[in-house]
Scaffold this motif. Structure first.
Motif, PDB file in Angstrom:
ATOM      1  N   UNK A   1       0.842  -1.185   0.000  1.00 58.44           N
ATOM      2  CA  UNK A   1       0.000   0.000   0.000  1.00 58.44           C
ATOM      3  C   UNK A   1       0.884   1.244   0.000  1.00 58.44           C
ATOM      4  N   UNK A   2       0.282   2.377  -0.294  1.00 63.46           N
ATOM      5  CA  UNK A   2       1.024   3.631  -0.383  1.00 63.46           C
ATOM      6  C   UNK A   2       0.428   4.656   0.569  1.00 63.46           C
ATOM      7  N   UNK A   3       1.271   5.601   0.988  1.00 62.77           N
ATOM      8  CA  UNK A   3       0.826   6.735   1.796  1.00 62.77           C
ATOM      9  C   UNK A   3       1.329   8.010   1.125  1.00 62.77           C
ATOM     10  N   UNK A   4       0.405   8.927   0.863  1.00 61.89           N
ATOM     11  CA  UNK A   4       0.746  10.204   0.260  1.00 61.89           C
ATOM     12  C   UNK A   4       0.512  11.309   1.293  1.00 61.89           C
ATOM     13  N   UNK A   5       1.473  12.246   1.371  1.00 53.03           N
ATOM     14  CA  UNK A   5       1.381  13.358   2.311  1.00 53.03           C
ATOM     15  C   UNK A   5       1.429  14.662   1.522  1.00 53.03           C
ATOM     16  N   UNK A   6       0.423  15.521   1.714  1.00 53.84           N
ATOM     17  CA  UNK A   6       0.352  16.778   0.974  1.00 53.84           C
ATOM     18  C   UNK A   6      -0.120  17.907   1.897  1.00 53.84           C
ATOM     19  N   UNK A   7       0.517  19.057   1.757  1.00 53.57           N
ATOM     20  CA  UNK A   7       0.058  20.279   2.442  1.00 53.57           C
ATOM     21  C   UNK A   7       0.600  21.474   1.683  1.00 53.57           C
ATOM     22  N   UNK A   8      -0.231  22.483   1.513  1.00 54.52           N
ATOM     23  CA  UNK A   8       0.179  23.678   0.784  1.00 54.52           C
ATOM     24  C   UNK A   8       1.421  24.299   1.431  1.00 54.52           C
ATOM     25  N   UNK A   9       2.412  24.619   0.597  1.00 57.78           N
ATOM     26  CA  UNK A   9       3.631  25.241   1.079  1.00 57.78           C
ATOM     27  C   UNK A   9       4.703  24.270   1.518  1.00 57.78           C
ATOM     28  N   UNK A  10       4.390  22.962   1.488  1.00 56.57           N
ATOM     29  CA  UNK A  10       5.347  21.947   1.920  1.00 56.57           C
ATOM     30  C   UNK A  10       5.606  20.950   0.791  1.00 56.57           C
ATOM     31  N   UNK A  11       6.764  20.343   0.840  1.00 60.35           N
ATOM     32  CA  UNK A  11       7.096  19.341  -0.158  1.00 60.35           C
ATOM     33  C   UNK A  11       6.162  18.134  -0.018  1.00 60.35           C
ATOM     34  N   UNK A  12       5.611  17.646  -1.132  1.00 61.81           N
ATOM     35  CA  UNK A  12       4.776  16.438  -1.053  1.00 61.81           C
ATOM     36  C   UNK A  12       5.647  15.200  -0.909  1.00 61.81           C
ATOM     37  N   UNK A  13       5.127  14.188  -0.242  1.00 61.17           N
ATOM     38  CA  UNK A  13       5.880  12.953  -0.023  1.00 61.17           C
ATOM     39  C   UNK A  13       4.999  11.765  -0.370  1.00 61.17           C
ATOM     40  N   UNK A  14       5.639  10.750  -0.895  1.00 61.33           N
ATOM     41  CA  UNK A  14       4.965   9.512  -1.287  1.00 61.33           C
ATOM     42  C   UNK A  14       5.826   8.348  -0.833  1.00 61.33           C
ATOM     43  N   UNK A  15       5.206   7.363  -0.209  1.00 58.21           N
ATOM     44  CA  UNK A  15       5.979   6.221   0.264  1.00 58.21           C
ATOM     45  C   UNK A  15       5.205   4.928   0.031  1.00 58.21           C
ATOM     46  N   UNK A  16       5.935   3.891  -0.390  1.00 59.73           N
ATOM     47  CA  UNK A  16       5.357   2.569  -0.589  1.00 59.73           C
ATOM     48  C   UNK A  16       5.703   1.678   0.601  1.00 59.73           C
ATOM     49  N   UNK A  17       4.739   0.908   1.060  1.00 58.97           N
ATOM     50  CA  UNK A  17       4.936  -0.014   2.172  1.00 58.97           C
ATOM     51  C   UNK A  17       4.668  -1.437   1.686  1.00 58.97           C
ATOM     52  N   UNK A  18       5.539  -2.354   2.045  1.00 59.74           N
ATOM     53  CA  UNK A  18       5.404  -3.744   1.607  1.00 59.74           C
ATOM     54  C   UNK A  18       5.631  -4.663   2.792  1.00 59.74           C
TER      55      UNK A  18
END
Length: 287
Positions: free
Chosen positions: A84-101
């Motif tokens: 599964x994946x987790x996406x982190x987003x907030x205005x003014x901040x770098x977006x992050x994406x991570x895969x979990x296995x």
């Protein structure tokens, strides 16, 4: 006779129902954690996959499960993997994406729950002040000559999307294994160069310009070279790791660290290639 046929039919229907009935499998555990910025301030309203953080920066993702046919699961003979994946987003901040296995995570029982602690995200364009992070306890994975040092500190979390960079993780864990001649031969009949070792350094950098360090060379899978020993004595052959201590002084100027000759027997200058809350990469400059 008719009763027997009816009973047989009922048994067949029941058996078929059991074989094709569904089995609950995990597709994502329930996950909780916190999102902070680099000033240790909790971030509210931060989007984390399908949810958002509260005023304390906390988020919670519900558990997800899927139904699988028992007959199909019987043929696989093992619990399915979970991805599964987790996406982190907030205005003014770098977006992050991570895969979990998780290799056999699908077999976890209902109510599976993971806490991934605190995740720190960086503002877009935010500059890192080296002096805010350099004075810490660092654990480096490195090569034999200490040419490049890949370091992590106590804040590092493997499952943190911010620092879980596959390239960095591979180099830190496995990319620096090499053939190394130990200062202490394992025994009189085996060549120490046939063993794989992983070098690591634990270095504490103090604000007063002093440092303490220990360099360790750890044998990787030594038993694969000693099958005969294991067969005869029925026990694993353990080889002590080599380690050496050092302490001295260093100077920090711009993005360069200059260690005295106690570090490796000669003065050493390192360039700070990358530094963040959790990681530090140093490359040795040639004279």
């Amino acid at each position: 006779m008719v009763i027997k046929k009816v009973l047989l039919l009922v048994c067949l229907i029941t058996s078929s129902g059991i074989l094709i009935s569904c089995l609950s499998r995990l597709s994502r555990p329930a996950i909780t954690g916190y999102i902070f910025d680099y000033n240790n301030t909790p971030l509210s309203g931060c989007k984390v996959s399908e949810t958002k953080t509260d005023a304390q920066g906390r988020f919670y993702l519900k558990e997800r499960r899927v139904n699988r046919f028992i007959l199909t699961e019987m043929f696989t003979m093992e619990a399915p993997p979970v991805f599964f994946t987790i996406d982190i987003e907030k205005d003014g901040y770098q977006p992050y994406h991570s895969d979990f296995f998780q290799r056999h995570g699908g077999g976890r029982q209902k109510g599976a729950f993971d806490n991934i602690d605190t995740i720190y995200i960086k503002r877009i364009g935010q500059q890192i002040n080296i002096k805010d992070y350099i004075y810490d306890d660092w654990i480096f994975s490195t090569d034999r000559n200490l040419d490049t040092l890949y370091g992590i500190n106590k804040n590092y979390r493997f499952n943190n999307p911010v620092t879980n960079n596959t390239e960095f993780q591979d180099k830190y864990n496995w990319g620096l294994v090499y053939k190394y001649k130990s200062t202490t031969p394992p025994d009189g009949s085996w060549n120490p160069e046939s063993y794989d070792l992983l070098t690591s350094c634990k270095i504490t950098l103090q604000q007063n310009g002093s440092y303490q360090g220990i360099k360790t060379c750890k044998y990787i899978n030594p038993w694969r070279h000693r099958k005969e020993y294991d067969r005869i004595y029925r026990e694993a052959y353990k080889i002590p790791s080599d380690s050496s201590h050092s302490s001295g002084h260093f100077t920090l100027k711009d993005n360069l660290i200059h260690f005295d000759n106690s570090f490796m027997g000669a003065d050493a200058i390192y360039k700070i290639d990358s530094i963040d809350r959790d990681i530090l990469i140093l490359s040795r400059k040639k004279y």
